[in-house]
Design an enzyme around this catalytic site. Structure first.
Site, PDB file in Angstrom:
ATOM      1  N   VAL A 125       0.752  -1.292   0.129  1.00  0.00           N
ATOM      2  CA  VAL A 125      -0.036  -0.048  -0.025  1.00  0.00           C
ATOM      3  C   VAL A 125       0.858   1.275  -0.124  1.00  0.00           C
ATOM      4  CG1 VAL A 125      -1.576   1.436   1.278  1.00  0.00           C
ATOM      5  CG2 VAL A 125      -2.174  -1.176   0.935  1.00  0.00           C
ATOM      6  N   THR A 126       1.785   1.460   1.020  1.00  0.00           N
ATOM      7  CA  THR A 126       2.552   2.549   1.133  1.00  0.00           C
ATOM      8  C   THR A 126       3.246   2.989  -0.230  1.00  0.00           C
ATOM      9  OG1 THR A 126       2.688   2.301   3.451  1.00  0.00           O
ATOM     10  CG2 THR A 126       4.432   3.584   2.542  1.00  0.00           C
ATOM     11  N   ARG A 268      22.337  -7.948  39.905  1.00  0.00           N
ATOM     12  CA  ARG A 268      23.355  -6.774  39.999  1.00  0.00           C
ATOM     13  C   ARG A 268      23.385  -6.241  41.180  1.00  0.00           C
ATOM     14  NH1 ARG A 268      27.573  -4.943  37.507  1.00  0.00           N
ATOM     15  NH2 ARG A 268      28.134  -2.665  37.672  1.00  0.00           N
ATOM     16  N   GLU A 363       1.926   0.067  10.623  1.00  0.00           N
ATOM     17  CA  GLU A 363       0.642  -0.099  10.683  1.00  0.00           C
ATOM     18  C   GLU A 363      -0.286   1.091  10.990  1.00  0.00           C
ATOM     19  OE1 GLU A 363      -1.782  -2.784  11.023  1.00  0.00           O
ATOM     20  OE2 GLU A 363      -0.616  -4.330   9.597  1.00  0.00           O
TER      21      GLU A 363
HETATM   22  O1  CS8 Z   1      -5.329   6.577   5.483  1.00  0.00           O
HETATM   23  C1  CS8 Z   1      -5.723   6.058   6.754  1.00  0.00           C
HETATM   24  C2  CS8 Z   1      -4.870   5.302   7.547  1.00  0.00           C
HETATM   25  O2  CS8 Z   1      -5.152   4.477   8.347  1.00  0.00           O
HETATM   26  N1  CS8 Z   1      -3.555   5.710   7.571  1.00  0.00           N
HETATM   27  C3  CS8 Z   1      -2.422   4.949   7.829  1.00  0.00           C
HETATM   28  C4  CS8 Z   1      -1.974   4.027   7.236  1.00  0.00           C
HETATM   29  C5  CS8 Z   1      -1.264   2.808   7.616  1.00  0.00           C
HETATM   30  O3  CS8 Z   1      -1.852   2.294   8.600  1.00  0.00           O
HETATM   31  N2  CS8 Z   1      -0.369   2.142   6.791  1.00  0.00           N
HETATM   32  C6  CS8 Z   1       0.127   0.862   7.266  1.00  0.00           C
HETATM   33  C7  CS8 Z   1       0.690   0.421   5.872  1.00  0.00           C
HETATM   34  S1  CS8 Z   1       0.801  -1.410   6.308  1.00  0.00           S
HETATM   35  C8  CS8 Z   1       2.228  -1.692   7.374  1.00  0.00           C
HETATM   36  O4  CS8 Z   1       2.695  -0.572   7.934  1.00  0.00           O
HETATM   37  C9  CS8 Z   1       2.647  -2.825   7.520  1.00  0.00           C
HETATM   38  S2  CS8 Z   1       3.742  -3.197   8.654  1.00  0.00           S
HETATM   39  C10 CS8 Z   1       4.634  -4.729   8.481  1.00  0.00           C
HETATM   40  C11 CS8 Z   1       3.671  -5.850   8.683  1.00  0.00           C
HETATM   41  C12 CS8 Z   1       3.482  -5.801  10.244  1.00  0.00           C
HETATM   42  C13 CS8 Z   1       2.667  -6.944  10.756  1.00  0.00           C
HETATM   43  C14 CS8 Z   1       1.378  -6.955  10.402  1.00  0.00           C
HETATM   44  C15 CS8 Z   1      -6.571   7.026   7.369  1.00  0.00           C
HETATM   45  C16 CS8 Z   1      -5.781   8.088   7.835  1.00  0.00           C
HETATM   46  C17 CS8 Z   1      -7.311   6.459   8.647  1.00  0.00           C
HETATM   47  C18 CS8 Z   1      -7.712   7.245   6.437  1.00  0.00           C
HETATM   48  O5  CS8 Z   1      -7.846   8.695   6.317  1.00  0.00           O
HETATM   49  P1  CS8 Z   1      -8.811   9.480   5.226  1.00  0.00           P
HETATM   50  O6  CS8 Z   1      -8.135   9.332   3.872  1.00  0.00           O
HETATM   51  O7  CS8 Z   1      -9.299  10.839   5.659  1.00  0.00           O
HETATM   52  O8  CS8 Z   1     -10.182   8.313   5.153  1.00  0.00           O
HETATM   53  P2  CS8 Z   1     -11.615   8.293   5.961  1.00  0.00           P
HETATM   54  O9  CS8 Z   1     -12.204   9.807   5.354  1.00  0.00           O
HETATM   55  O10 CS8 Z   1     -11.444   8.352   7.354  1.00  0.00           O
HETATM   56  O11 CS8 Z   1     -12.205   7.199   5.411  1.00  0.00           O
HETATM   57  C19 CS8 Z   1     -12.516   7.029   4.058  1.00  0.00           C
HETATM   58  C20 CS8 Z   1     -13.637   5.912   3.798  1.00  0.00           C
HETATM   59  O12 CS8 Z   1     -12.797   4.836   4.198  1.00  0.00           O
HETATM   60  C21 CS8 Z   1     -13.792   4.446   5.328  1.00  0.00           C
HETATM   61  N3  CS8 Z   1     -12.766   3.635   6.353  1.00  0.00           N
HETATM   62  C22 CS8 Z   1     -12.110   4.189   7.165  1.00  0.00           C
HETATM   63  N4  CS8 Z   1     -11.437   3.382   7.851  1.00  0.00           N
HETATM   64  C23 CS8 Z   1     -12.108   2.196   7.812  1.00  0.00           C
HETATM   65  C24 CS8 Z   1     -12.101   1.031   8.358  1.00  0.00           C
HETATM   66  N5  CS8 Z   1     -12.818  -0.221   7.607  1.00  0.00           N
HETATM   67  C25 CS8 Z   1     -13.638  -0.005   6.695  1.00  0.00           C
HETATM   68  N6  CS8 Z   1     -13.703   1.292   6.313  1.00  0.00           N
HETATM   69  C26 CS8 Z   1     -13.041   2.211   6.689  1.00  0.00           C
HETATM   70  N7  CS8 Z   1     -11.316   0.539   9.201  1.00  0.00           N
HETATM   71  C27 CS8 Z   1     -14.542   5.406   5.980  1.00  0.00           C
HETATM   72  O13 CS8 Z   1     -15.655   4.993   6.438  1.00  0.00           O
HETATM   73  C28 CS8 Z   1     -14.747   6.201   4.534  1.00  0.00           C
HETATM   74  O14 CS8 Z   1     -15.841   5.400   3.796  1.00  0.00           O
HETATM   75  P3  CS8 Z   1     -16.938   6.580   3.008  1.00  0.00           P
HETATM   76  O15 CS8 Z   1     -17.880   5.645   2.417  1.00  0.00           O
HETATM   77  O16 CS8 Z   1     -16.032   7.271   2.001  1.00  0.00           O
HETATM   78  O17 CS8 Z   1     -17.515   7.447   3.976  1.00  0.00           O
HETATM   79  P1  FAD Z   2       4.476  10.121   6.998  1.00  0.00           P
HETATM   80  O1  FAD Z   2       3.154   9.872   6.539  1.00  0.00           O
HETATM   81  O2  FAD Z   2       5.083  11.034   5.927  1.00  0.00           O
HETATM   82  O3  FAD Z   2       4.544  10.661   8.356  1.00  0.00           O
HETATM   83  C1  FAD Z   2       5.678  11.224   8.703  1.00  0.00           C
HETATM   84  C2  FAD Z   2       5.387  12.113  10.298  1.00  0.00           C
HETATM   85  O4  FAD Z   2       4.235  12.871  10.263  1.00  0.00           O
HETATM   86  C3  FAD Z   2       4.857  10.888  11.261  1.00  0.00           C
HETATM   87  O5  FAD Z   2       5.404  10.953  12.565  1.00  0.00           O
HETATM   88  C4  FAD Z   2       3.296  10.920  11.207  1.00  0.00           C
HETATM   89  O6  FAD Z   2       2.563  10.299  12.196  1.00  0.00           O
HETATM   90  C5  FAD Z   2       3.228  12.439  11.050  1.00  0.00           C
HETATM   91  N1  FAD Z   2       1.978  12.720  10.505  1.00  0.00           N
HETATM   92  C6  FAD Z   2       1.628  12.388   9.093  1.00  0.00           C
HETATM   93  N2  FAD Z   2       0.246  12.737   9.067  1.00  0.00           N
HETATM   94  C7  FAD Z   2      -0.181  13.203  10.239  1.00  0.00           C
HETATM   95  C8  FAD Z   2      -1.543  13.760  10.759  1.00  0.00           C
HETATM   96  N3  FAD Z   2      -2.506  14.031   9.804  1.00  0.00           N
HETATM   97  N4  FAD Z   2      -1.424  14.349  11.975  1.00  0.00           N
HETATM   98  C9  FAD Z   2      -0.400  14.140  12.621  1.00  0.00           C
HETATM   99  N5  FAD Z   2       0.831  13.588  12.408  1.00  0.00           N
HETATM  100  C10 FAD Z   2       0.887  13.211  11.262  1.00  0.00           C
HETATM  101  N6  FAD Z   2       3.687  -0.287   4.187  1.00  0.00           N
HETATM  102  C11 FAD Z   2       3.038  -1.290   3.485  1.00  0.00           C
HETATM  103  O7  FAD Z   2       2.029  -0.932   2.816  1.00  0.00           O
HETATM  104  N7  FAD Z   2       3.201  -2.564   3.746  1.00  0.00           N
HETATM  105  C12 FAD Z   2       4.187  -3.148   4.501  1.00  0.00           C
HETATM  106  O8  FAD Z   2       4.391  -4.270   4.678  1.00  0.00           O
HETATM  107  C13 FAD Z   2       5.080  -2.110   5.286  1.00  0.00           C
HETATM  108  N8  FAD Z   2       6.018  -2.502   6.208  1.00  0.00           N
HETATM  109  C14 FAD Z   2       6.770  -1.462   6.794  1.00  0.00           C
HETATM  110  C15 FAD Z   2       7.720  -2.130   7.390  1.00  0.00           C
HETATM  111  C16 FAD Z   2       8.856  -0.848   7.994  1.00  0.00           C
HETATM  112  C17 FAD Z   2       9.975  -1.447   8.672  1.00  0.00           C
HETATM  113  C18 FAD Z   2       8.579   0.262   7.846  1.00  0.00           C
HETATM  114  C19 FAD Z   2       9.668   1.190   8.258  1.00  0.00           C
HETATM  115  C20 FAD Z   2       7.184   0.740   7.097  1.00  0.00           C
HETATM  116  C21 FAD Z   2       6.554  -0.227   6.600  1.00  0.00           C
HETATM  117  N9  FAD Z   2       5.429   0.097   5.864  1.00  0.00           N
HETATM  118  C22 FAD Z   2       4.741  -0.689   5.271  1.00  0.00           C
HETATM  119  C23 FAD Z   2       4.812   1.863   5.850  1.00  0.00           C
HETATM  120  C24 FAD Z   2       4.553   2.097   6.812  1.00  0.00           C
HETATM  121  O9  FAD Z   2       3.025   1.733   7.252  1.00  0.00           O
HETATM  122  C25 FAD Z   2       4.428   3.808   6.867  1.00  0.00           C
HETATM  123  O10 FAD Z   2       6.275   4.148   7.191  1.00  0.00           O
HETATM  124  C26 FAD Z   2       3.713   4.598   7.877  1.00  0.00           C
HETATM  125  O11 FAD Z   2       2.262   4.460   7.845  1.00  0.00           O
HETATM  126  C27 FAD Z   2       4.212   6.006   7.985  1.00  0.00           C
HETATM  127  O12 FAD Z   2       4.102   6.459   6.723  1.00  0.00           O
HETATM  128  P2  FAD Z   2       5.331   7.496   6.063  1.00  0.00           P
HETATM  129  O13 FAD Z   2       6.861   6.659   6.449  1.00  0.00           O
HETATM  130  O14 FAD Z   2       5.259   7.813   4.625  1.00  0.00           O
HETATM  131  O15 FAD Z   2       5.657   8.722   6.943  1.00  0.00           O
END
Ligand code: CS8
Ligand code: FAD
Length: 380
Positions: A125-126, A268, A363
């Protein structure tokens, strides 16, 4: 289930996972950190024990475990090595949107083989320019006959080099924001996919993190998950199940750090007694225990809610933010209890502290979890 007690099956699962983690994983954790080698052998053993890919539905031969049971496995595995646990959990993160989509072609062709052999998968996704703001991704998927053509770059993809397939979020209609996003399952063998170099990360070093580029990658239309436009919700829906598991992972690491701190404090000597005899040190340990107990209850609540079929986004974010922040505090305090030795690579706590940091980032960062909860409470 009774909210505060495991049933007999869950207790056995937890004990089996902890036994494996203590005997086979923890003794290898330092070496995995030093070499940054992907823990394939341990993952194969985890698979043999039925604890890898346990989310795969029974309909295609899997165990179909719920989120609660899954969190028990995560907590136990992370007590052994968090990087290894992340590799295992990333498979579930990739599988959940596929499961939620009910795309039976994808279940049969990609999930079923994960039961037969130890296959890995990735959640893509990212992107380099969009992490927290998932709606800001740029990767596109254009329909062409009975195929979609994917173009774009993903970043920080866990398991990328070892994955048999990828969950990919892409834009099918750029004019519609998050409603124009779709999810696909893409075989890693498809021409046009380039896997980047292994990223040199601070902690969880044996976990594999890379960029993945898609250059005119053709995907059969039958591997579109749900309908066009369903992708964002599938990607978010996965977090409802995996954020509790990541919180459980942080909890397991916290538990290990506290165990190390207790052992060290009891042996310790300073000022003619063990350092554990000082109230100042015992208070640090007591606060570790408090945060571990609270993390566990939050993990169980978040997992139980989603297993009961209720929307748990609020609880998942609360559990993830609390357990991640607690883990960072606990591992930092464990280093403090070890004094100078804590700062040195000969002892394990500096590794645990480095391993902890990522829980506040991946996450969904700790700020994003607060944003989700804040928005829900304040209606913004
Ligand atoms: O962008 C969302 C967000 O969660 N951002 C964080 C990104 C993130 O967590 N990335 C992780 C990547 S994976 C990773 O890091 C893996 S690590 C390695 C593996 C680890 C072991 C597992 C957000 C900030 C919450 C969303 O923001 P917005 O763009 O402002 O969207 P919204 O207006 O909140 O929502 C838009 C529509 O989506 C629906 N929605 C939101 N949340 C949910 C959930 N379930 C279902 N649907 C959802 N949780 C929401 O209802 C809106 O729907 P509409 O019908 O449009 O109203
Ligand atoms: P940014 O979004 O640029 O954020 C930078 C800083 O700004 C953060 O401190 C954040 O909290 C802050 N910030 C941003 N927006 C706001 C806001 N609205 N309000 C307050 N603070 C804010 N992604 C995948 O899709 N799949 C994977 O398997 C996966 N595995 C990962 C494994 C590792 C080791 C790492 C480092 C990352 C992984 N990711 C994965 C990506 C990870 O989910 C993102 O790094 C994370 O969601 C943050 O996104 P970013 O790095 O672009 O930071």
């Amino acid at each position: 289930m009774a909210m505060f007690e495991l049933n007999e099956t869950q207790r056995q699962l937890f004990e089996m996972a902890k036994d494996f983690s203590n005997k086979e994983v923890w003794p290898k954790a330092r070496e995995l950190d030093e070499t940054a080698k992907f823990p394939m052998e341990l993952l194969k053993k985890t698979h043999e024990l039925g604890m890898l890919n346990a989310f795969v539905p029974e309909e295609v031969g899997g165990l179909g475990l719920g989120t609660f049971d899954h969190c028990l496995i995560s907590e136990a595995l992370a007590m052994g090595c968090a990087g290894f646990c992340t590799a295992a959990l990333a498979n579930d993160l990739a599988a959940v949107p596929v499961i939620l989509s009910e795309n039976k072609h994808a279940w049969k062709d990609f999930l079923a083989p994960m039961v037969e052999e130890c296959q890995m998968a990735s959640y893509c996704v990212t992107e380099p320019g969009a992490g927290s703001d998932v709606a800001g991704i740029k990767t596109t998927a254009k329909k062409s006959g009975d195929k979609y053509i994917i173009n774009g770059s993903k970043m920080w993809i866990t398991n990328a080099k070892y994955a048999s397939w990828f969950f990919v979020l892409a834009k099918t209609d750029s004019s519609k924001g998050h409603k124009g996003m779709s999810g696909f399952i893409v075989s890693a063998k498809t021409p046009g996919i380039t896997i980047g170099r292994k990223e040199d990360n601070m902690g969880q070093r044996c976990s594999d993190t890379r960029g993945v580029t898609f250059d005119n990658v053709e995907v059969p239309a039958k591997y579109l998950l749900g309908k066009e436009g369903d992708g964002f919700k599938l990607a978010m829906g996965a977090f409802d199940r995996t954020r509790p598991a990541v919180a459980a992972e942080a909890l397991g690491l916290s538990q290990r750090a506290m165990m190390c701190a207790i052992d060290y404090a009891k042996q310790r000597q300073a000022f003619g007694k063990t350092i554990s005899e000082n109230q100042g040190v015992s208070f640090i340990i007591a606060e570790m225990a408090r945060d571990i107990e609270a993390s566990r209850l939050l993990v169980w609540k978040a997992a139980d809610e989603v297993d009961a079929g209720r929307k748990n986004t609020y609880y998942a974010s609360i559990a993830k933010m609390f357990a991640a922040d607690a883990c960072m505090r606990i591992t930092t305090d464990a280093v403090q209890i070890f004094g100078g030795y804590g700062y040195n690579r000969e002892y394990p706590v500096e590794m645990l502290m480095r391993d902890a940091k990522i829980f506040q980032i991946y996450e969904g960062t700790s700020q994003i979890q607060r944003m989700i909860v804040g928005r829900m409470l304040l209606d913004i």
